[in-house]
Design a protein around this motif. Structure first.
Motif, short mmCIF file in Angstrom:
data_model
loop_
_atom_site.label_atom_id
_atom_site.label_comp_id
_atom_site.label_asym_id
_atom_site.label_seq_id
_atom_site.Cartn_x
_atom_site.Cartn_y
_atom_site.Cartn_z
N VAL A 84 22.25 39.90 33.55
CA VAL A 84 22.21 38.87 31.93
C VAL A 84 22.62 37.78 32.22
CG1 VAL A 84 23.27 39.12 29.57
CG2 VAL A 84 22.61 41.23 30.30
N SER A 85 24.13 38.03 33.18
CA SER A 85 24.68 36.94 33.03
C SER A 85 24.10 35.25 34.24
CB SER A 85 25.79 36.41 33.95
OG SER A 85 25.58 37.55 35.06
N THR A 86 22.82 36.00 34.62
CA THR A 86 21.81 35.36 36.31
C THR A 86 20.63 34.73 34.70
OG1 THR A 86 20.70 36.87 37.22
CG2 THR A 86 22.63 35.74 37.91
N ALA A 87 20.45 35.28 33.52
CA ALA A 87 19.33 34.69 32.96
C ALA A 87 17.85 35.81 33.51
CB ALA A 87 19.58 33.85 32.23
N ASN A 88 18.08 37.10 33.96
CA ASN A 88 16.97 37.91 35.00
C ASN A 88 16.80 38.53 33.97
OD1 ASN A 88 16.12 36.47 37.18
ND2 ASN A 88 18.77 36.66 37.65
N HIS A 89 17.69 38.74 32.89
CA HIS A 89 17.14 40.17 31.77
C HIS A 89 17.36 39.77 30.68
CE1 HIS A 89 14.65 42.75 34.90
NE2 HIS A 89 15.50 41.91 36.05
#
Length: 240
Positions: free
Chosen positions: A210-215
């Motif tokens: 979530v924090s890396t904006a992948n999911h």
């Protein structure tokens, strides 16, 4: 009726070819999964619409915004660096390492994990083909940062893996699913009180994706539900 997957340490050394054969099967399944994602029609408009549907469900569930978590993480450079490397370097190698260990020392648990992993991965492939979803890092309206790309360690920049990846296959998250799978199986297969620490792996994975904006949060929830269902359906049985 379920039986314990715990077992004594293997009495004999497992031949290397046997281990390599099992690893090759998992690698082949992962390859088929990725190739299947590539074959999926990348209708960007439909993927964006599905992403907004995901966000709508999250708001209905009153889940926190993904951007809020990332904004906090971006305020700590080292956290983003660790998250990027965790996303790229831990997911697949750790899964393979755990499966190899289970194969050598906890064979019943290995068979359970393998069956559940293959079933969950196959079902996930169907979802990614039929339901393309734009990940947060590619949905412009969210304003989130692609931290992997910005840090220069995104798997989608890799010459081989990048070309084999369909970036519009966010739902469900197998990063979260596989992490939960190995945690559940190891907790069931081991007897040390420290085994419960394996739950930190799926928890950390949720934070990372979530924090890396992948999911999205919902991707992780879907991946967890999918894997738990596969584990239940493939659970070891014994005669009463």
């Amino acid at each position: 009726m379920t039986v314990s997957t715990a077992g004594p340490v293997a009495a004999r050394r497992t031949p290397a070819p046997e281990v390599l054969r099992e690893v090759a099967q998992i690698l082949a399944a992962f390859l088929v999964y990725n190739l299947g994602r590539v074959l999926a029609t990348q209708e960007l408009g439909r993927a964006d619409a599905h992403a907004h549907d995901v966000l709508h469900v999250e708001r209905w569930l009153r889940l926190p915004a993904e951007a809020t978590l990332q904004t906090w993480a971006l305020g700590h450079d080292w956290i983003v660096e660790v998250a990027n490397r965790y996303y790229v370097s831990v997911h697949f190698p750790l899964t393979i390492a755990v499966l190899v260990w289970l194969y050598r020392y906890r064979r019943p648990a290995y068979r359970w994990a393998k069956r559940a992993l293959l079933w969950a991965t196959a079902i996930a492939l169907v979802f990614t083909v039929l339901l393309p979803v734009t990940p947060p890092r590619l949905l412009g309206s969210l304003g989130m940062v692609d931290t992997g790309h910005a840090g220069g360690i995104s798997i989608y920049q890799a010459p081989v893996l990048g070309s084999m990846s369909n970036e519009y296959a966010a739902m469900p998250s197998l990063h979260v699913g596989w992490a939960l799978l190995i945690a559940v199986v190891l907790i069931a297969a081991c007897r040390t009180r420290w085994r419960w620490l394996w739950l930190l792996h799926p928890a950390a994975t949720v934070f990372v994706v979530v924090s890396t904006a992948n999911h999205y949060w919902l991707d992780g929830i879907a991946g967890a539900v999918l894997v738990l269902g596969a584990l239940w359906l493939t659970r070891p049985q014994r005669q009463d």
